[in-house]
Design a protein around this motif. Sequence first.
Motif, PDB file in Angstrom:
ATOM      1  N   ASP A  16     -17.502  24.711 -13.397  1.00  0.00           N
ATOM      2  CA  ASP A  16     -17.966  25.017 -15.171  1.00  0.00           C
ATOM      3  C   ASP A  16     -17.475  26.578 -14.871  1.00  0.00           C
ATOM      4  OD1 ASP A  16     -18.379  24.587 -17.621  1.00  0.00           O
ATOM      5  OD2 ASP A  16     -20.573  23.113 -16.629  1.00  0.00           O
ATOM      6  N   ASP A 126     -16.687  16.018 -17.441  1.00  0.00           N
ATOM      7  CA  ASP A 126     -17.645  16.166 -18.260  1.00  0.00           C
ATOM      8  C   ASP A 126     -17.660  14.678 -17.805  1.00  0.00           C
ATOM      9  OD1 ASP A 126     -17.959  18.444 -19.698  1.00  0.00           O
ATOM     10  OD2 ASP A 126     -16.725  17.392 -21.314  1.00  0.00           O
ATOM     11  N   SER A 142     -26.130  19.574 -16.012  1.00  0.00           N
ATOM     12  CA  SER A 142     -25.406  19.928 -17.385  1.00  0.00           C
ATOM     13  C   SER A 142     -25.755  21.552 -17.610  1.00  0.00           C
ATOM     14  CB  SER A 142     -25.487  19.142 -18.474  1.00  0.00           C
ATOM     15  OG  SER A 142     -24.937  19.758 -19.198  1.00  0.00           O
ATOM     16  N   SER A 143     -27.066  21.860 -17.815  1.00  0.00           N
ATOM     17  CA  SER A 143     -27.330  23.330 -18.464  1.00  0.00           C
ATOM     18  C   SER A 143     -26.366  24.148 -16.936  1.00  0.00           C
ATOM     19  CB  SER A 143     -28.955  23.348 -18.729  1.00  0.00           C
ATOM     20  OG  SER A 143     -29.564  21.891 -18.934  1.00  0.00           O
ATOM     21  N   TYR A 146     -22.941  24.978 -17.189  1.00  0.00           N
ATOM     22  CA  TYR A 146     -22.821  26.034 -18.375  1.00  0.00           C
ATOM     23  C   TYR A 146     -23.745  27.701 -18.610  1.00  0.00           C
ATOM     24  CZ  TYR A 146     -20.831  22.597 -21.922  1.00  0.00           C
ATOM     25  OH  TYR A 146     -19.642  21.541 -22.894  1.00  0.00           O
ATOM     26  N   ALA A 282     -29.177  29.151 -21.554  1.00  0.00           N
ATOM     27  CA  ALA A 282     -28.449  27.592 -21.090  1.00  0.00           C
ATOM     28  C   ALA A 282     -29.535  26.501 -19.906  1.00  0.00           C
ATOM     29  CB  ALA A 282     -27.322  28.039 -20.433  1.00  0.00           C
ATOM     30  N   GLY A 286     -32.141  23.990 -20.319  1.00  0.00           N
ATOM     31  CA  GLY A 286     -32.123  22.652 -19.179  1.00  0.00           C
ATOM     32  C   GLY A 286     -33.831  22.116 -19.166  1.00  0.00           C
ATOM     33  N   GLY A 333     -24.753  27.461 -24.960  1.00  0.00           N
ATOM     34  CA  GLY A 333     -25.377  27.285 -23.639  1.00  0.00           C
ATOM     35  C   GLY A 333     -25.671  26.198 -24.349  1.00  0.00           C
ATOM     36  N   GLN A 336     -24.404  23.314 -25.861  1.00  0.00           N
ATOM     37  CA  GLN A 336     -23.245  22.332 -24.898  1.00  0.00           C
ATOM     38  C   GLN A 336     -23.925  21.429 -23.984  1.00  0.00           C
ATOM     39  OE1 GLN A 336     -20.753  25.960 -25.036  1.00  0.00           O
ATOM     40  NE2 GLN A 336     -18.808  24.520 -25.687  1.00  0.00           N
ATOM     41  N   SER A 337     -24.633  22.505 -23.199  1.00  0.00           N
ATOM     42  CA  SER A 337     -24.613  21.017 -22.154  1.00  0.00           C
ATOM     43  C   SER A 337     -26.492  20.370 -22.550  1.00  0.00           C
ATOM     44  CB  SER A 337     -25.456  22.546 -21.657  1.00  0.00           C
ATOM     45  OG  SER A 337     -27.182  22.912 -22.207  1.00  0.00           O
ATOM     46  N   ARG A 340     -24.495  17.193 -24.328  1.00  0.00           N
ATOM     47  CA  ARG A 340     -23.077  16.574 -22.970  1.00  0.00           C
ATOM     48  C   ARG A 340     -23.858  15.843 -22.470  1.00  0.00           C
ATOM     49  NH1 ARG A 340     -19.829  20.445 -19.498  1.00  0.00           N
ATOM     50  NH2 ARG A 340     -22.065  21.324 -18.269  1.00  0.00           N
TER      51      ARG A 340
END
Length: 407
Positions: A16, A126, A142-143, A146, A282, A286, A333, A336-337, A340
Amino acid sequence: MKNKITKQEKSWILYDVANSAFILLVSTTIPIMFRSLAEAQGVDSAHATGLWGLVTSVAVLILAVLSPILGALADYRGMKKKLFTAFLVLGLAGLLSLCITTDWMAYMLLFVVARVGYSACNVFYDSMLVDVTTDQRMDKISSYGYALGYIGSCIPFIVGLGLIFIKPFGLETMEATQISFLITALWWLGMSIPLLKNVKQVHALENRADKLSHVFRRLRETMKKVRKNKKLFFFTLAYFCYIDGVYTIISMATAYGGEVGISETSMVLALLLTQFVAFPFAIFSGYLAERVGSLKLIKLFILIYAGVCVFGYQLDQAWEFWAMAVVVGMAQGGIQSLSRAYFGKLVPKEESNEYFGFFDIFGKFADFFGPLILSFCAFAFGSSTYGILALLILFVIGYVLLSKIPE
């Protein structure tokens, strides 16, 4: 194991950091350089915005068609890393070619090559999330990806900006910009090495002689499964709508800002600020998702973006662009995170590439329609401000569809 990040998770996160450097260029200096080349060769400002929206749409449309096929093919054992590597080489070749191109039409074509390589890599990247971590840790990992991508991408970007603004060794602005592209390509390659070395395909289908024909049979079956799975169906439709607006705001920000008269320096520095704001938010999203749930947070971020559309419609001053950049950083962030990670929890692990191929096709078709809306408004009305406002309806539809999903 509860808190320690594994070598595989770290290697996945670093990619990333690698590819975010390229997408930061896509949001800033790549379209600015295109506008400079096009206007120097007789293209007016509004049409330059329209052309950039069009070429962006073409790039994502190509991947929207290819991504489910590539994703399904990558599900067979040993295929994911091979396909990832092939498209990584394609993306790097396209970016390196932009370092030596001065014709605006050739520049557009090479940008398509670079964007296709970047986007195809992300289909496989991904889906690797299910190979490196567990369902319980997906939101957090995932967070982190990003978040560190936002802050890490600033390193080659700031070096490039220093070259452009200071112009050492008697460099011209064009030459400094091209060198900044080269620095980003080297960063992208270097930060990709840990993933290539340490991440393995854990979940896979066994190889078979009729892989290609089997891919198309599987795609038909997967489409039927998605329609029958209420959570997956509504989330995918909602994602298609709201991510349309998110990607369009990212990819068209400098083209739109240039049209309404914001200086290039203000736009670039404001979008750099977006990266720094996005970093802590971001990570925070999470952790917060573990307490309040991913869907609730995604809905909140959608409402923030809806406000950005309304604010962007009347934007005509530099301080307004800066304010919008901060707000976008707070939401970008997280939305998106969490999207996903939420999707990764819904899909069968051994077919993750195929499902992420569909996830990507919805994202890419969305990224196709958003810039197309701005291009239509630019050509039809001589201004793309109405296009920014039109994105509002996509966030509204996305919010309504998410509301149909049970928590």
